[in-house]
Design an enzyme around this catalytic site. Structure first.
Site, PDB file in Angstrom:
ATOM      1  N   GLU A 122       1.000  -1.156  -0.024  1.00 43.85           N
ATOM      2  CA  GLU A 122       0.082  -0.011  -0.202  1.00 43.85           C
ATOM      3  C   GLU A 122       0.847   1.169   0.016  1.00 43.85           C
ATOM      4  O   GLU A 122       1.954   1.067   0.675  1.00 43.85           O
ATOM      5  CB  GLU A 122      -0.856  -0.097   1.166  1.00 43.85           C
ATOM      6  CG  GLU A 122      -1.978  -0.792   1.713  1.00 43.85           C
ATOM      7  CD  GLU A 122      -1.399  -2.187   1.946  1.00 43.85           C
ATOM      8  OE1 GLU A 122      -0.532  -1.984   2.862  1.00 43.85           O
ATOM      9  OE2 GLU A 122      -2.053  -3.146   2.247  1.00 43.85           O
ATOM     10  N   TYR A 134       7.640   2.061  -7.778  1.00 46.23           N
ATOM     11  CA  TYR A 134       7.147   0.697  -7.841  1.00 46.23           C
ATOM     12  C   TYR A 134       6.903   0.072  -9.260  1.00 46.23           C
ATOM     13  O   TYR A 134       6.859  -0.816  -9.672  1.00 46.23           O
ATOM     14  CB  TYR A 134       5.965   0.594  -7.056  1.00 46.23           C
ATOM     15  CG  TYR A 134       6.118   0.683  -5.422  1.00 46.23           C
ATOM     16  CD1 TYR A 134       7.240   0.020  -4.845  1.00 46.23           C
ATOM     17  CD2 TYR A 134       5.365   1.527  -4.705  1.00 46.23           C
ATOM     18  CE1 TYR A 134       7.572   0.339  -3.486  1.00 46.23           C
ATOM     19  CE2 TYR A 134       5.616   1.819  -3.186  1.00 46.23           C
ATOM     20  CZ  TYR A 134       6.886   1.137  -2.892  1.00 46.23           C
ATOM     21  OH  TYR A 134       7.260   1.295  -1.363  1.00 46.23           O
TER      22      TYR A 134
HETATM   23  C1  LIG Z   1      10.492   6.366  -2.508  1.00 49.58           C
HETATM   24  C2  LIG Z   1      12.042   6.503  -2.178  1.00 49.58           C
HETATM   25  C3  LIG Z   1      12.307   5.148  -1.360  1.00 49.58           C
HETATM   26  C4  LIG Z   1      12.733   6.254  -3.588  1.00 49.58           C
HETATM   27  O1  LIG Z   1      14.225   6.133  -3.292  1.00 49.58           O
HETATM   28  P1  LIG Z   1      15.163   6.702  -4.496  1.00 49.58           P
HETATM   29  O2  LIG Z   1      16.342   6.046  -4.028  1.00 49.58           O
HETATM   30  O3  LIG Z   1      15.128   8.233  -4.487  1.00 49.58           O
HETATM   31  O4  LIG Z   1      14.467   5.898  -5.740  1.00 49.58           O
HETATM   32  P2  LIG Z   1      15.396   5.650  -7.091  1.00 49.58           P
HETATM   33  O5  LIG Z   1      16.691   6.632  -7.066  1.00 49.58           O
HETATM   34  O6  LIG Z   1      15.796   4.177  -7.204  1.00 49.58           O
HETATM   35  O7  LIG Z   1      14.312   6.044  -8.208  1.00 49.58           O
HETATM   36  C5  LIG Z   1      13.637   4.880  -9.157  1.00 49.58           C
HETATM   37  C6  LIG Z   1      12.724   5.725  -9.993  1.00 49.58           C
HETATM   38  O8  LIG Z   1      11.621   6.128  -9.073  1.00 49.58           O
HETATM   39  C7  LIG Z   1      11.093   7.319  -9.608  1.00 49.58           C
HETATM   40  N1  LIG Z   1      11.247   8.443  -8.393  1.00 49.58           N
HETATM   41  C8  LIG Z   1      12.037   8.278  -7.397  1.00 49.58           C
HETATM   42  N2  LIG Z   1      11.528   9.633  -6.809  1.00 49.58           N
HETATM   43  C9  LIG Z   1      10.862  10.285  -7.423  1.00 49.58           C
HETATM   44  C10 LIG Z   1      10.389  11.576  -7.326  1.00 49.58           C
HETATM   45  N3  LIG Z   1      10.752  12.495  -6.365  1.00 49.58           N
HETATM   46  N4  LIG Z   1       9.587  11.952  -8.036  1.00 49.58           N
HETATM   47  C11 LIG Z   1       9.468  11.364  -9.503  1.00 49.58           C
HETATM   48  N5  LIG Z   1       9.757  10.304  -9.480  1.00 49.58           N
HETATM   49  C12 LIG Z   1      10.464   9.593  -8.551  1.00 49.58           C
HETATM   50  C13 LIG Z   1      11.834   7.842 -10.763  1.00 49.58           C
HETATM   51  O9  LIG Z   1      11.292   7.213 -12.005  1.00 49.58           O
HETATM   52  C14 LIG Z   1      13.208   7.080 -10.489  1.00 49.58           C
HETATM   53  O10 LIG Z   1      13.911   6.764 -11.720  1.00 49.58           O
HETATM   54  P3  LIG Z   1      14.826   7.915 -12.429  1.00 49.58           P
HETATM   55  O11 LIG Z   1      15.690   8.501 -11.323  1.00 49.58           O
HETATM   56  O12 LIG Z   1      15.642   7.418 -13.284  1.00 49.58           O
HETATM   57  O13 LIG Z   1      13.994   8.753 -12.783  1.00 49.58           O
HETATM   58  C15 LIG Z   1      12.424   7.826  -1.626  1.00 49.58           C
HETATM   59  O14 LIG Z   1      11.996   9.098  -2.538  1.00 49.58           O
HETATM   60  C16 LIG Z   1      11.872   7.808   0.037  1.00 49.58           C
HETATM   61  O15 LIG Z   1      12.605   7.392   0.787  1.00 49.58           O
HETATM   62  N6  LIG Z   1      10.856   8.519   0.134  1.00 49.58           N
HETATM   63  C17 LIG Z   1      10.161   8.662   1.489  1.00 49.58           C
HETATM   64  C18 LIG Z   1       9.702   7.216   2.060  1.00 49.58           C
HETATM   65  C19 LIG Z   1       8.625   6.662   1.265  1.00 49.58           C
HETATM   66  O16 LIG Z   1       7.584   7.317   0.593  1.00 49.58           O
HETATM   67  N7  LIG Z   1       8.654   5.437   1.012  1.00 49.58           N
HETATM   68  C20 LIG Z   1       7.638   4.757   0.502  1.00 49.58           C
HETATM   69  C21 LIG Z   1       6.541   4.203   1.262  1.00 49.58           C
HETATM   70  S1  LIG Z   1       5.427   3.493   0.235  1.00 49.58           S
END
Ligand SMILES: CC(C)(COP(=O)(O)OP(=O)(O)OC[C@H]1O[C@@H](n2cnc3c(N)ncnc32)[C@H](O)[C@@H]1OP(=O)(O)O)[C@@H](O)C(=O)NCCC(=O)NCCS
Length: 164
Positions: A122, A134
């Site tokens: 979720e 995801y």
């Molecule tokens: C969600 C989260 C874990 C992503 O971690 P991350 O290391 O930045 O992710 P990645 O670098 O592997 O990103 C993979 C892809 O996801 C997408 N993405 C990640 N962050 C994004 C953003 N802020 N806006 C749009 N797309 C995004 C992009 O498609 C990205 O690929 P790209 O950089 O080549 O465009 C991070 O933003 C986070 O910790 N957020 C707060 C906690 C959270 O919301 N967790 C999920 C709870 S369900």
């Protein structure tokens, strides 16, 4: 002159199993990331169960980044062939370097190794960053749960991925 620390990329981090020694940093990342609160005791209890190998951290390799902190973590659970992703977070300063994807894909690999059939999660309906992450790993939105989250109240999007 102060040492300049560069944020790691997936090539610079090792994805390894979480241990009890990592939990203070894991909770720190949780608190900074706006996730629903688990806290130290819940992570500790989860580490004592059968899903220990679905609890991973991204650790900057010592040779590259001195004594850098944990960059991120993921916690999932498998029950009766279904993987449930509970928490994934990356420190704000280390985001958009592929670390979230690396953590997610490693946990999916482990679930496939265990012969799990499907993965579920979720996510807050406004959390487009996580939903895009995801989707990049193949998850599809299948349902919406009204008012699933509190503080702030918000719908959840349910996402799934067939693993078999
Ligand atoms: C969600 C989260 C874990 C992503 O971690 P991350 O290391 O930045 O992710 P990645 O670098 O592997 O990103 C993979 C892809 O996801 C997408 N993405 C990640 N962050 C994004 C953003 N802020 N806006 C749009 N797309 C995004 C992009 O498609 C990205 O690929 P790209 O950089 O080549 O465009 C991070 O933003 C986070 O910790 N957020 C707060 C906690 C959270 O919301 N967790 C999920 C709870 S369900």
């Amino acid at each position: 002159m102060a040492e300049q620390r560069q944020a790691p990329t997936p090539q610079d981090v090792a994805i390894i199993r979480m241990t009890e020694h990592d939990l203070l940093e894991v909770v720190e990342i949780e608190e900074q990331s706006g996730l629903s609160r688990w806290g130290w005791a819940a992570y500790y209890a989860e580490l004592q169960g059968g899903n220990r190998d679905l609890m991973l951290i991204a650790k900057p390799s010592q040779s590259v980044i001195g004594s850098a902190p944990i960059a991120g973590y993921i916690v999932a659970r498998e029950t009766a062939g279904e993987l449930h992703i509970n928490n994934v977070a990356v420190r704000a300063e280390y985001r958009r370097r592929g670390i979230g994807s690396a953590l997610l894909n490693r946990v999916l690999d482990e679930a496939r190794r265990r012969k799990a059939n499907a993965a579920f999660l979720e996510v807050r309906s406004t959390n487009l960053a996580a939903q895009t992450l995801y989707e990049k790993s193949g998850f599809k939105a299948i349902a919406r749960r009204a008012d699933y989250y509190s503080e702030p109240r918000e719908d959840a999007v349910v996402m799934t991925l067939v693993l078999g």
